[in-house]
Scaffold this motif. Structure first.
Motif, PDB file in Angstrom:
ATOM      1  N   PHE A  11       0.851  -1.189   0.000  1.00 38.05           N
ATOM      2  CA  PHE A  11       0.000   0.000   0.000  1.00 38.05           C
ATOM      3  C   PHE A  11       0.881   1.230   0.000  1.00 38.05           C
ATOM      4  N   GLU A  12       0.235   2.392  -0.178  1.00 40.24           N
ATOM      5  CA  GLU A  12       0.985   3.636  -0.187  1.00 40.24           C
ATOM      6  C   GLU A  12       0.767   4.320   1.159  1.00 40.24           C
ATOM      7  N   LEU A  13       1.852   4.651   1.855  1.00 38.63           N
ATOM      8  CA  LEU A  13       1.734   5.345   3.142  1.00 38.63           C
ATOM      9  C   LEU A  13       2.377   6.716   3.007  1.00 38.63           C
ATOM     10  N   ASN A  14       1.568   7.740   3.118  1.00 36.22           N
ATOM     11  CA  ASN A  14       2.056   9.124   3.005  1.00 36.22           C
ATOM     12  C   ASN A  14       2.935   9.316   1.776  1.00 36.22           C
ATOM     13  N   GLY A  15       2.485   8.744   0.665  1.00 34.01           N
ATOM     14  CA  GLY A  15       3.170   8.953  -0.600  1.00 34.01           C
ATOM     15  C   GLY A  15       4.252   7.943  -0.925  1.00 34.01           C
ATOM     16  N   SER A  16       4.660   7.111   0.046  1.00 36.95           N
ATOM     17  CA  SER A  16       5.708   6.126  -0.242  1.00 36.95           C
ATOM     18  C   SER A  16       5.130   4.724  -0.305  1.00 36.95           C
ATOM     19  N   PRO A  17       5.585   3.938  -1.293  1.00 37.39           N
ATOM     20  CA  PRO A  17       5.089   2.558  -1.368  1.00 37.39           C
ATOM     21  C   PRO A  17       5.638   1.723  -0.209  1.00 37.39           C
ATOM     22  N   VAL A  39       3.777   6.851  14.643  1.00 32.95           N
ATOM     23  CA  VAL A  39       3.131   7.074  15.935  1.00 32.95           C
ATOM     24  C   VAL A  39       2.371   8.399  16.004  1.00 32.95           C
ATOM     25  N   ASP A  40       2.269   9.108  14.872  1.00 29.43           N
ATOM     26  CA  ASP A  40       1.342  10.254  14.881  1.00 29.43           C
ATOM     27  C   ASP A  40      -0.108   9.763  14.874  1.00 29.43           C
ATOM     28  N   VAL A  41      -0.331   8.473  14.625  1.00 30.46           N
ATOM     29  CA  VAL A  41      -1.661   7.879  14.759  1.00 30.46           C
ATOM     30  C   VAL A  41      -1.800   7.405  16.201  1.00 30.46           C
ATOM     31  N   GLY A  48     -13.881   2.464  17.597  1.00 26.97           N
ATOM     32  CA  GLY A  48     -14.454   3.337  16.564  1.00 26.97           C
ATOM     33  C   GLY A  48     -15.149   4.573  17.094  1.00 26.97           C
ATOM     34  N   VAL A  49     -15.051   4.818  18.395  1.00 27.35           N
ATOM     35  CA  VAL A  49     -15.819   5.907  19.000  1.00 27.35           C
ATOM     36  C   VAL A  49     -15.048   7.225  19.077  1.00 27.35           C
ATOM     37  N   CYS A  50     -13.753   7.178  19.438  1.00 27.30           N
ATOM     38  CA  CYS A  50     -13.092   8.413  19.868  1.00 27.30           C
ATOM     39  C   CYS A  50     -12.456   9.229  18.742  1.00 27.30           C
ATOM     40  N   GLY A  51     -12.026   8.574  17.673  1.00 30.63           N
ATOM     41  CA  GLY A  51     -11.463   9.301  16.540  1.00 30.63           C
ATOM     42  C   GLY A  51      -9.974   9.595  16.600  1.00 30.63           C
ATOM     43  N   THR A  52      -9.286   9.219  17.668  1.00 29.81           N
ATOM     44  CA  THR A  52      -7.851   9.544  17.730  1.00 29.81           C
ATOM     45  C   THR A  52      -7.046   8.745  16.715  1.00 29.81           C
ATOM     46  N   CYS A  53      -7.577   7.601  16.281  1.00 32.08           N
ATOM     47  CA  CYS A  53      -6.821   6.729  15.374  1.00 32.08           C
ATOM     48  C   CYS A  53      -7.153   7.023  13.919  1.00 32.08           C
ATOM     49  N   THR A  54      -7.839   8.143  13.654  1.00 36.52           N
ATOM     50  CA  THR A  54      -8.276   8.452  12.290  1.00 36.52           C
ATOM     51  C   THR A  54      -7.099   8.516  11.311  1.00 36.52           C
ATOM     52  N   VAL A  55      -7.260   7.861  10.178  1.00 36.99           N
ATOM     53  CA  VAL A  55      -6.343   8.035   9.043  1.00 36.99           C
ATOM     54  C   VAL A  55      -7.221   8.221   7.802  1.00 36.99           C
ATOM     55  N   LEU A  56      -6.616   8.661   6.723  1.00 38.35           N
ATOM     56  CA  LEU A  56      -7.363   8.731   5.468  1.00 38.35           C
ATOM     57  C   LEU A  56      -7.065   7.483   4.656  1.00 38.35           C
ATOM     58  N   LEU A  57      -8.127   6.791   4.270  1.00 39.42           N
ATOM     59  CA  LEU A  57      -8.000   5.606   3.424  1.00 39.42           C
ATOM     60  C   LEU A  57      -8.574   6.016   2.077  1.00 39.42           C
ATOM     61  N   ASP A  58      -7.707   6.089   1.079  1.00 33.44           N
ATOM     62  CA  ASP A  58      -8.110   6.614  -0.230  1.00 33.44           C
ATOM     63  C   ASP A  58      -8.873   7.935  -0.073  1.00 33.44           C
ATOM     64  N   ILE A  77      -2.909   5.333   2.136  1.00 36.77           N
ATOM     65  CA  ILE A  77      -3.136   5.719   3.528  1.00 36.77           C
ATOM     66  C   ILE A  77      -2.406   7.036   3.807  1.00 36.77           C
ATOM     67  N   THR A  78      -3.125   7.952   4.446  1.00 38.66           N
ATOM     68  CA  THR A  78      -2.508   9.222   4.818  1.00 38.66           C
ATOM     69  C   THR A  78      -2.659   9.417   6.316  1.00 38.66           C
ATOM     70  N   THR A  79      -1.561   9.693   7.005  1.00 36.97           N
ATOM     71  CA  THR A  79      -1.631  10.067   8.411  1.00 36.97           C
ATOM     72  C   THR A  79      -1.329  11.568   8.495  1.00 36.97           C
ATOM     73  N   LEU A  80      -1.337  12.094   9.708  1.00 32.02           N
ATOM     74  CA  LEU A  80      -1.139  13.535   9.844  1.00 32.02           C
ATOM     75  C   LEU A  80       0.154  14.000   9.156  1.00 32.02           C
ATOM     76  N   LEU A  81       1.222  13.217   9.314  1.00 30.58           N
ATOM     77  CA  LEU A  81       2.501  13.617   8.722  1.00 30.58           C
ATOM     78  C   LEU A  81       2.406  13.726   7.206  1.00 30.58           C
ATOM     79  N   GLY A  82       1.504  12.948   6.623  1.00 32.54           N
ATOM     80  CA  GLY A  82       1.346  12.965   5.175  1.00 32.54           C
ATOM     81  C   GLY A  82       0.747  14.261   4.647  1.00 32.54           C
ATOM     82  N   LEU A  83       0.174  15.070   5.525  1.00 31.06           N
ATOM     83  CA  LEU A  83      -0.359  16.349   5.062  1.00 31.06           C
ATOM     84  C   LEU A  83       0.749  17.366   4.845  1.00 31.06           C
ATOM     85  N   SER A  84       1.934  17.092   5.381  1.00 34.11           N
ATOM     86  CA  SER A  84       3.036  18.055   5.264  1.00 34.11           C
ATOM     87  C   SER A  84       4.266  17.388   4.679  1.00 34.11           C
TER      88      SER A  84
END
Ligand SMILES: Cc1cc2nc3c(=O)[nH]c(=O)nc-3n(C[C@H](O)[C@H](O)[C@H](O)COP(=O)(O)OP(=O)(O)OC[C@H]3O[C@@H](n4cnc5c(N)ncnc54)[C@H](O)[C@@H]3O)c2cc1C
Ligand code: FES
Ligand code: FES
Lengths: 162, 291
Positions: A11-17, A39-41, A48-58, A77-84
């Protein structure tokens, strides 16, 4: 496909395969944190209740605690670090800082990613819609108003200017 | 903690799923959106030995067939909520889907998963009753079409046989003089409702109630249809007094139980209030649509 307990996923994680061997019963959350050091996740409830583990899937916000590793094969997959990717803070993060929307910071990665994904698909959004979109991300510090202020400022000052 | 180890299979066809489920017996489970199953596995309340992933099957279709809307079991809650087609042809489904869980649940959770899971407080099973939905299944002995009323059998229990898959949901498209509404009370936004009500009302040319469906969630082991209340409304022009009486009837007819979330008496009171609100809003929409 043959039944298996272990499989190789790409899969692709923050732009890297990435390509790893995992057991089928692992959650995306545990693969990201324990195997890949992302570990930014954050791990909160595991339900599934709290949202702290949110990532972007596609591109869509999901609870990584409720996604089984095999489902990630072929996904982006995009985590917070992937936004920057260039190391500079994303404008949405800057708004969080400017509006005092970060206190302990535990909810922040999930909160920023959820807001980011929602605003991308709803660029004309309103505060009321944002309240509903962010309702599934719990914050025990800020009282939510500052979070909404930050996202609203991002919509108004950054997105609409583009 | 995370789930216990299991064998995993990514199914490529309906026949493949049925075959796997037969081989896996009682210890096999279908994985759709995972938004009910994975939390239960994380808590180790459910420990399947074989998980059959159906996400690659072509069951996310959504199309109109004459007066019916046909929805594949893998249509996600978010699609129900946001699709222009569903909003126009089956607005009750859209309104209900928007109330399910949080954005992350709606991104992955599926219509088929919600119906098969059959939580008595869930919105979509309730709405499937209000819409008289037909549920299409595929199993070892072939295909069946079940009415929603035959489908929900008990707490988290449906008419699905072992090794049977829910593949499709068929509902009538909205008629010109039809109004709809979902009302619910939850302790926090995104929680399962304590009680919910879904109403669908169709008026005739004289403004009389031609068709009315009122369905309730959170008032028993399955979603229920409030037939006594419907009978009070059908065939007559609806007015606030009749709606009031019908809502009281709905509350009188249920047999709710007390649990940690609410007492039986409180559920009965909520049923009255939410039924009244749902019927009132559905009627207003039906009247608005009347030329
Ligand atoms: C935090 C949170 C809040 C939630 N709030 C709500 C809420 O307010 N209202 C609500 O209604 N739901 C709520 N849910 C549940 C959510 O709607 C689930 O998406 C839904 O109940 C199950 O759908 P799924 O596709 O995720 O199914 P899965 O979790 O994959 O499966 C659920 C069950 O159905 C079976 N199954 C799935 N698909 C099929 C099929 N096609 N044929 C036969 N069997 C099948 C599975 O084997 C499993 O037993 C919530 C979930 C979470 C995590
Ligand atoms: S840890 Fe996943 S939603 Fe709380
Ligand atoms: S900043 Fe502490 S939980 Fe949100």
């Amino acid at each position: 496909m043959k039944e298996r307990t272990r499989l190789s996923i790409s899969f692709e994680l923050n732009g890297s395969p990435r390509r790893i061997e995992v057991e089928a019963h692992r959650t995306l959350l545990s693969v990201l944190r324990d195997d890949l050091g992302t570990v930014d996740v954050k791990e909160g409830c595991d339900e599934g209740v709290c949202g702290t583990c949110t990532v972007l899937l596609d591109g869509r916000a999901v609870s990584s605690c409720l996604v089984l590793a095999p489902r990630v094969h072929g996904a982006r997959i995009t985590t917070l670090l992937g936004l920057s990717p260039d190391g500079r803070p994303h404008p949405l993060k800057e708004m969080f800082v400017r509006h005092g929307a970060v206190q302990c910071g535990f909810c922040t990665p999930g909160m920023v990613l959820t807001a980011y994904a929602f605003v991308r698909s709803h660029p004309q959004t309103t505060r009321q819609e944002l309240r509903k979109a962010l309702a599934g991300n719990l914050c025990r510090c800020t009282g939510y108003a500052k979070l909404l202020d930050a996202v609203e400022a991002y919509v108004r000052e950054v997105c609409s200017v583009r | 903690m995370g789930p216990r180890p299991f064998r995993y299979e990514r199914a490529t066809s309906v026949a493949d799923v049925i075959d796997c489920l037969r081989r896996g017996g009682a210890n096999a489970r279908v994985l759709a959106g995972g938004q009910s199953l994975v939390p239960l596995m994380n808590l180790r309340l459910v420990e399947p030995e074989l998980l059959v992933d159906i996400n690659d099957l072509p069951l996310a279709h959504l199309r109109r067939e004459n007066d019916a809307m046909v929805l594949g079991a893998l249509v996600r809650h978010q699609t129900l909520e946001e699709s222009e087609e569903v909003r126009a042809l089956c607005p009750l489904l859209s309104e209900a889907a928007g109330l399910v869980g949080n954005v992350r649940v709606r991104a992955l959770g599926t219509l088929g998963g919600s119906l098969a899971h059959a939580d008595p407080a869930a919105e979509l099973p309730m709405v499937s009753l209000a819409l008289d939905a037909q549920l299409v299944t595929e199993g070892p002995t072939g295909s069946r079409t079940l009415r929603s009323e035959e489908f929900f059998r008990g707490y988290l229990t449906t008419a699905l046989e072992p090794a049977e898959l829910l593949t499709e949901v068929r509902v009538a498209v909205r008629q010109p003089r039809e109004g709809w509404a979902v009302e619910e009370f939850a302790l926090r936004q995104g929680d399962f409702a304590v009680v919910a009500a879904a109403a669908r009302v169709q008026l005739n040319d004289e403004g009389r109630v031609d068709v009315v469906r009122l369905a309730l969630a959170g008032v028993g082991p399955t979603p229920v249809r409030a037939q006594g209340a419907e009978d009070q409304l059908v065939g007559a022009p609806a007015n606030p007094r009749r709606v009031e009486a019908a809502s009281r009837r709905a509350a009188a007819d249920i047999q709710p139980e007390s649990d940690v979330h609410a007492s039986a008496a409180y559920r009965r009171h909520l049923t009255y209030v939410l039924a009244r609100r749902a019927l009132t809003r559905a009627l207003a929409r039906a009247e608005e649509a009347t030329p």
